[in-house]
Structures are given as structure tokens and as C-alpha cells.
Design an enzyme around this catalytic site. Structure first.
Site, PDB file in Angstrom:
ATOM      1  N   TYR A  85      -3.651   6.078   1.601  1.00 23.33           N
ATOM      2  CA  TYR A  85      -4.414   5.853   0.284  1.00 23.33           C
ATOM      3  C   TYR A  85      -5.099   7.290  -0.035  1.00 23.33           C
ATOM      4  O   TYR A  85      -5.319   7.880   0.902  1.00 23.33           O
ATOM      5  CB  TYR A  85      -5.266   4.739   0.484  1.00 23.33           C
ATOM      6  CG  TYR A  85      -6.211   4.848   1.808  1.00 23.33           C
ATOM      7  CD1 TYR A  85      -7.341   5.624   1.766  1.00 23.33           C
ATOM      8  CD2 TYR A  85      -6.062   3.977   2.859  1.00 23.33           C
ATOM      9  CE1 TYR A  85      -8.289   5.523   2.718  1.00 23.33           C
ATOM     10  CE2 TYR A  85      -6.832   4.090   4.032  1.00 23.33           C
ATOM     11  CZ  TYR A  85      -8.147   4.857   4.066  1.00 23.33           C
ATOM     12  OH  TYR A  85      -8.696   4.825   5.074  1.00 23.33           O
ATOM     13  N   HIS A 121      -2.901   3.967   8.640  1.00 19.71           N
ATOM     14  CA  HIS A 121      -3.295   3.943   9.708  1.00 19.71           C
ATOM     15  C   HIS A 121      -4.205   2.435   9.901  1.00 19.71           C
ATOM     16  O   HIS A 121      -4.185   1.590   8.872  1.00 19.71           O
ATOM     17  CB  HIS A 121      -4.517   4.806  10.014  1.00 19.71           C
ATOM     18  CG  HIS A 121      -5.465   4.874   8.922  1.00 19.71           C
ATOM     19  ND1 HIS A 121      -5.486   5.452   7.667  1.00 19.71           N
ATOM     20  CD2 HIS A 121      -6.816   3.973   9.009  1.00 19.71           C
ATOM     21  CE1 HIS A 121      -6.464   5.172   6.947  1.00 19.71           C
ATOM     22  NE2 HIS A 121      -7.395   4.405   7.651  1.00 19.71           N
ATOM     23  N   TYR A 136      -7.901  -1.328   0.294  1.00 16.14           N
ATOM     24  CA  TYR A 136      -8.620  -2.381   1.358  1.00 16.14           C
ATOM     25  C   TYR A 136      -9.265  -3.666   0.512  1.00 16.14           C
ATOM     26  O   TYR A 136      -9.750  -3.340  -0.939  1.00 16.14           O
ATOM     27  CB  TYR A 136      -9.959  -1.552   1.738  1.00 16.14           C
ATOM     28  CG  TYR A 136      -9.724  -0.649   2.808  1.00 16.14           C
ATOM     29  CD1 TYR A 136      -9.509  -1.147   4.225  1.00 16.14           C
ATOM     30  CD2 TYR A 136      -9.303   0.717   2.891  1.00 16.14           C
ATOM     31  CE1 TYR A 136      -9.245  -0.465   5.342  1.00 16.14           C
ATOM     32  CE2 TYR A 136      -9.031   1.386   3.938  1.00 16.14           C
ATOM     33  CZ  TYR A 136      -8.992   0.976   5.049  1.00 16.14           C
ATOM     34  OH  TYR A 136      -8.753   1.761   6.157  1.00 16.14           O
ATOM     35  N   HIS A 139      -7.419   0.742  11.924  1.00 17.10           N
ATOM     36  CA  HIS A 139      -8.578   0.951  12.439  1.00 17.10           C
ATOM     37  C   HIS A 139      -8.746  -0.081  13.440  1.00 17.10           C
ATOM     38  O   HIS A 139      -8.584  -1.456  13.541  1.00 17.10           O
ATOM     39  CB  HIS A 139      -9.821   0.629  11.822  1.00 17.10           C
ATOM     40  CG  HIS A 139     -10.131   1.824  10.414  1.00 17.10           C
ATOM     41  ND1 HIS A 139     -10.664   2.728  10.460  1.00 17.10           N
ATOM     42  CD2 HIS A 139      -9.262   1.763   9.401  1.00 17.10           C
ATOM     43  CE1 HIS A 139     -10.569   3.559   9.473  1.00 17.10           C
ATOM     44  NE2 HIS A 139      -9.780   2.802   8.650  1.00 17.10           N
ATOM     45  N   ARG A 170      -4.959   9.541   2.921  1.00  9.77           N
ATOM     46  CA  ARG A 170      -4.994   9.390   4.514  1.00  9.77           C
ATOM     47  C   ARG A 170      -3.725   8.901   4.882  1.00  9.77           C
ATOM     48  O   ARG A 170      -3.055   8.094   4.221  1.00  9.77           O
ATOM     49  CB  ARG A 170      -5.968   8.096   4.806  1.00  9.77           C
ATOM     50  CG  ARG A 170      -7.281   8.534   4.544  1.00  9.77           C
ATOM     51  CD  ARG A 170      -7.973   9.461   5.445  1.00  9.77           C
ATOM     52  NE  ARG A 170      -7.707   9.642   6.657  1.00  9.77           N
ATOM     53  CZ  ARG A 170      -7.607   8.890   7.724  1.00  9.77           C
ATOM     54  NH1 ARG A 170      -8.360   7.896   7.935  1.00  9.77           N
ATOM     55  NH2 ARG A 170      -7.051   9.120   8.986  1.00  9.77           N
TER      56      ARG A 170
HETATM   57 FE   LIG Z   1      -9.039   3.403   6.875  1.00  8.47          FE
END
Ligand SMILES: [Fe+2]
Length: 241
Positions: free
Chosen positions: A151, A164, A112, A166, A161
Site C-alpha cells: 500500500y 506485511h 486497512y 503486523h 510499503r
Molecule cells: Fe501496515
């Protein structure tokens, strides 16, 4: 026939979700849910006019360019270019036009563009990972972006994870805001992800997984995925507590 102010304020309450179709507030394998889940029984708030009306978003606020996450910088981001499209529907399958959809995601390396994410994967100077759009008259939306990478996170040893995106969706009313995550089909990390597994019902979990769609895919340019979102009712998309 005359109608009084009180007649106009009679509102149709939303149907409550089916048991098992939404994540449990407390799912111990998802460590953060232990601290933030309620300890007392929930109090159901009656649906009145203030819950089932507004907000209304103007088209002036949301620009066409906001829904292309690959065009926000001088160059193009690295990774697999994808189109993500679908429709936003109410509990009766009717289109929700004018719903505001906001998305945020990691880059193709799974990082991110946020100060809290310091894991050793590269940032992409050409990718911020945020976008927004309004649904059209048919309830449809369309984003162009980059497929996010998986990640690591610190929930448990060797926790990763699944890839995906959000989503936040504002429907026709404040209580029809939905915050959820869209996944990609066939991800090997599903079985190990306590957030995905926090939705007890298998069919409801599958409603979080987009499907590859050749009709959405554009030759020589981008693969396409479809993800429909149902805000309420028995077919509701699971959302985060
Ligand atoms: Fe996320």
C-alpha cells in the site's frame, strides 16, 4: 532448605540485544521516527520481578475461530488464501507456550479496514484483518488469512510499503512483548522501504522475512509461510520502537 521471599524474587535479567540487530530509534528516512525518537540517552531500567513475570492469558478469552481471518464474515474474502505458522522462542531457543499473538493487516488490495486509510483501493466486506491466538505447548501458532497487498503511504514521494502482517507477541513477561512486521520473500519493495531498512544489520532484517514452505502449503486450498519469532537475545527478531 528454606527460602525467603527475597530469594524467590531473585530474577534472571534478559540479555540485551546485539548492536545493529534492532531498528535505530531515529532513522531519518522514516519520517515519523524524527518526531517520536528520544533526544536524550536512554536510561536502562533494571529487570526486577515486575518486569520478568506475568501476564498470563486464559484460553477462555481466545477462541479457536480468532485465528482464521477468512471466517469472520458471511462470505470469504477475496485474495490469495495463506497459512502463516511458526514458533515463538526465547533467547535460548526454548519454546514459549501460552504466548498471546495478535495480528493485523491490510486486505488483498492493500487497504486497512480503518478510518485513517482512505487511499483508493477497495475495502472487502468479508475481511477485517485482525486475529489472535495462543501458542501451544511447542510454542507454535497458526493463522489462516489472505495475503495482504502493498500500500502507498505519505513518507516520501511514491512511497509504498512491502506487503506485511503486523504482529504483537506477549511472552512470559511484560517486557517480552514484541511488536514487529512479517514480510514475504522476494518483495521488490524491500530496497525502498525505510521501515524495513531501519534495521541496520542485513541478517537481522532477513529475520523479518517469512519463508515459503511447501510442507505448510495445503493442496487445492492455501499456500503456506513460516515465520519464527525470537523474543530476546542474539537471534532476536527485530521489533518496533
Ligand atoms: Fe501496515
Amino acid at each position: 532448605m528454606d527460602c525467603t521471599v527475597s530469594d524467590r524474587l531473585i530474577v534472571q535479567p534478559y540479555r540485551r540485544p546485539e548492536p545493529g540487530s534492532q531498528p535505530e530509534s531515529l532513522h531519518e528516512a522514516y519520517r515519523a521516527s524524527i518526531l517520536r525518537s528520544p533526544r536524550k540517552p536512554l536510561v536502562l531500567i533494571p529487570h526486577t520481578a515486575s518486569e520478568v513475570t506475568g501476564p498470563v492469558f486464559g484460553r477462555d478469552d481466545v477462541k479457536e475461530a480468532d485465528r482464521d481471518l477468512t471466517r469472520q464474515h458471511a462470505g470469504e474474502p477475496l485474495g490469495e488464501r495463506i497459512i502463516v505458522t511458526g514458533r515463538v522462542l526465547d533467547s535460548n531457543g526454548r519454546a514459549i507456550p501460552g504466548a498471546l499473538i495478535e495480528i493485523w493487516q491490510a486486505n488483498s488490495a492493500g487497504r486497512y479496514a480503518h478510518a485513517n486509510d482512505q487511499h483508493p483501493a477497495p475495502l472487502d466486506p468479508n475481511f477485517t484483518g485482525t486475529g489472535r491466538t495462543l501458542t501451544d505447548d511447542d510454542g507454535a501458532y497458526r493463522f489462516v488469512t489472505i495475503k495482504p497487498g502493498p500500500y502507498p503511504w505519505l513518507n516520501h514521494y511514491n512511497a509504498w510499503r512491502p506487503a506485511h502482517i503486523h504482529f504483537s507477541i506477549f511472552g512470559a513477561a511484560f517486557i517480552s512483548r514484541l511488536v514487529t512486521q512479517m514480510y514475504f520473500p522476494g518483495d521488490p519493495l524491500f530496497a525502498f522501504d525505510p521501515i524495513f531498512q531501519s534495521v541496520p544489520d542485513e541478517k537481522a532484517r532477513q529475520r523479518l522475512v517469512s519463508r515459503f514452505d511447501l510442507a505448510t502449503t495445503e493442496p487445492q486450498w492455501a499456500t503456506g509461510y513460516r515465520f519464527d519469532i525470537v523474543l530476546r537475545g542474539q537471534e532476536a527478531t527485530p521489533f518496533e520502537k
